[in-house]
Design an enzyme around this catalytic site. Structure first.
Site, short mmCIF file in Angstrom:
data_model
loop_
_atom_site.label_atom_id
_atom_site.label_comp_id
_atom_site.label_asym_id
_atom_site.label_seq_id
_atom_site.Cartn_x
_atom_site.Cartn_y
_atom_site.Cartn_z
N ASP A 332 0.84 -1.20 0.00
CA ASP A 332 0.00 0.00 0.00
C ASP A 332 0.87 1.26 0.00
O ASP A 332 2.05 1.22 0.36
CB ASP A 332 -0.93 0.02 1.22
CG ASP A 332 -0.15 0.01 2.53
OD1 ASP A 332 0.79 -0.79 2.66
OD2 ASP A 332 -0.48 0.82 3.42
N GLU A 333 0.26 2.35 -0.39
CA GLU A 333 0.83 3.69 -0.28
C GLU A 333 2.26 3.80 -0.82
O GLU A 333 3.17 4.19 -0.11
CB GLU A 333 0.76 4.16 1.17
CG GLU A 333 -0.67 4.39 1.65
CD GLU A 333 -0.72 5.10 2.98
OE1 GLU A 333 -1.43 6.13 3.08
OE2 GLU A 333 -0.07 4.64 3.93
N ILE A 334 2.43 3.46 -2.09
CA ILE A 334 3.70 3.74 -2.74
C ILE A 334 3.73 5.24 -3.05
O ILE A 334 2.90 5.76 -3.79
CB ILE A 334 3.86 2.93 -4.03
CG1 ILE A 334 3.76 1.43 -3.73
CG2 ILE A 334 5.19 3.27 -4.69
CD1 ILE A 334 4.80 0.92 -2.76
#
Length: 582
Positions: A332-334
């Site tokens: 998640d959340e690159i």
């Protein structure tokens, strides 16, 4: 007949299944949370429990400790409900035995295992609990324990329950990286989960902030990346948690988030982490060019071969420590700015490469190992396919080996996941994030310094502002209870929803607030995923659930779970008087 002082229950009966005691205007109640799918108690009555009461059960490595635990609980709890119901105490001999009958003693604790049970407590003779598996028997034992109360002990009799869950995945996610939780805190949480018939402890073990898990092949990750030797989980600790989970019917699902949220790895291996230990949002930089969405930067570098040498050691050790067939790989959340800060990534991009290709390189280098070598089903946060900027092509994540966990955009993202053929675990931040509504943890924020009002057009402290919580407001138990996780889905799509998880991220939580942050809001989800949030007519049953949840919360507190109150005691002892309408 003496007045009953009672140890269990909140009304959980379909109105047609019980009668009003003719000598009282008070409706007799029984209390099992979560509410069973089917329960019949045509004549509200109770039988004394013998001082020599015993539970007869076949031996099983994990069921037998549960039987002993429930026997001790039943004999010692002596629960006194807030409102004493009126039931007839029979003159029949006390109940001496609960006999367990189990069809399959070998079924493993995996997703989809049969958790159904039937329970009968006659007015005369032994009580019987029948289940297909030991895990269903554990659910039935919990229900039986909630049907016992008082001093001397009484048990509801002339009663039968037929019960099974709607959803097979019913979980709590706990982040132990941002703040540390001791093993005893985790065990207490698992025990409370079992009491609520929740069955998955999603352990978000590592993040950018710390790496507390000691791995035999990579000891420096915890040795250098944890908050200190007293804030680590040893292999012995993990074994204890896993075994405790089995004895309570709770699977332990590990998550090692990657490639984002990996700043803590840089303490041992700085060469494989981009933008580590950099200020998360440099002055003068636009939000889109930040290095992280909150303090604590660092992404694994997909272009460095050593990344995969380290990561495969991690994956292999975690698979050895955790027998659970699901492995949560995060993803998640690159944050583009973090990767772009690295010279090798800059060269890759300048030569025509893209950020999605970077993530695909990472997934193609890890997903086959998780699935083929470790024989695990990979679970990812929804971002891996739904992020607006950095996501992979669905072709590299076959639905038969992939589960996606949704946290953004409410029912809409669940719809996107299942319509693409993927199985979904629902953790919508709009409903199931238990950390929401507690402000923010970043310092030096001048927006809090407003004495009479916020800047025009920018509500923050006043007029419905977020108060710094990105996902505010606080998710009340009612908000949790009323969520339909298959909302807007076709019947075929709904079958791909495995269940849901409430999530406690720990920016502003640690053991001192663990219990009240989770309970009884997780109890609200537990009932909706077990038996639903609607009555027999299809109407939402949140109104009648209030009194039942009050009583269940009171009982949990008696069991050592510091669940927060949902109403004043006056409301509980004056049923209906705190409603909006009569």
């Amino acid at each position: 007949m003496s007045r009953l002082s009672f140890s269990l229950f909140i009304s959980i009966i379909i109105s047609s299944c019980f009668l009003i005691n003719p000598i009282s205007s008070i409706q007799s109640q029984i209390n099992v949370w979560p509410k069973p799918r089917s329960i019949s108690w045509p004549n509200p009555q109770a039988t004394l429990l013998s001082p020599a009461f015993n539970i007869l059960s076949p031996y099983h490595q994990h069921l037998s400790p549960a039987v002993n635990r429930y026997l001790r609980l039943i004999q010692s709890e002596h629960h006194r409900p807030i409102v004493t119901p009126t039931v007839n105490l029979t003159s029949t001999p006390p109940l001496h035995f609960l006999t367990l009958s189990i069809s399959d003693l070998t079924a493993p604790l995996h997703h989809g295992v049969d958790e159904s049970y039937t329970l009968t407590i006659p007015t005369l003779g032994s009580a019987n609990l029948t289940a297909f598996t030991v895990w269903g028997a554990m659910r039935g034992l919990e229900s039986f324990s909630q049907l016992v109360w008082g001093d001397p002990l009484r048990v509801a009799s002339g009663l039968s329950v037929s019960d099974s869950p709607i959803f097979g995945h019913r979980g709590v996610m706990l982040d132990t990286s941002r703040n540390y939780y001791g093993v005893e805190d985790i065990l207490r949480t698992i025990e409370a989960m079992s009491a609520n018939k929740l069955n998955v402890f999603h352990w978000h073990i590592t993040d950018s902030h710390s790496f507390p898990l000691v791995l035999p092949s990579e000891p420096d990750l915890a040795g250098k990346g944890s908050y200190g030797p007293e804030m680590q989980y040893s292999p012995a600790d993990v074994k204890r948690v896993v075994e405790f989970g089995f004895e309570h019917g709770v699977r332990i699902l590990p998550e090692i988030d990657a490639p984002g949220h990996t700043g803590s790895w840089a303490e041992a291996y700085p060469e494989i982490v981009t933008c580590a230990n950099m200020f998360w949002w440099p002055a003068g930089v636009e939000w889109d060019d930040r290095f992280a969405s909150e303090p604590g930067t660092g992404h694994l570098n997909p272009l460095n071969p050593k990344t995969y040498q380290v990561l495969r050691n991690v994956l292999r050790d975690v698979a050895t420590l955790f027998p659970e067939p699901f492995y949560h790989a995060g993803a998640d959340e690159i944050i583009p700015g973090c990767w772009k800060a690295d010279p090798t990534v800059q060269t890759f991009l300048s030569n025509g490469g893209t950020l999605p290709q970077l993530l695909e390189i990472f997934v193609n280098s890890t997903f086959p190992y998780i699935v083929s070598q470790l024989n695990r089903t990979a679970v990812y946060w929804e971002d891996v396919l739904l992020d607006s900027t950095v996501k992979v092509d669905p072709s590299i994540l076959p639905p038969e080996n992939t589960i996606l966990q949704t946290w953004n955009n409410g029912p809409n993202n669940t719809k996107r996941i299942v319509s693409a053929g993927y199985r979904a675990i629902v953790s919508s931040s709009d409903f199931y994030y238990l950390d929401c509504g507690h402000g923010d943890f970043v310092g030096n924020d001048s927006r809090f310094d407003r004495q009479t009002g916020d800047d025009p057009g920018n509500p923050f402290n006043y007029n419905g502002g977020s108060g710094g919580s990105w996902c505010g407001p606080f998710k009340t138990w009612q908000r949790v209870y009323d969520y339909d996780i298959t909302y807007g889905l076709s019947e075929t799509e709904a079958k791909l929803v495995l269940g849901g998880e409430v999530a406690l991220w720990s920016e502003q939580a640690d053991p001192t607030v663990l219990d009240p942050r989770i309970w009884p809001r997780a109890s609200a989800m537990a009932e909706t995923l077990w038996s639903g949030n609607r009555d027999g007519t299809g109407m939402k049953r949140y109104a009648e659930a209030t009194d039942r949840l009050n009583e269940w919360r009171y009982r949990m507190v008696g069991r050592g779970i510091r669940a927060e109150p949902i109403q004043p005691l006056w409301c509980v002892s004056h049923p209906g008087m705190c409603n909006t309408v009569q």
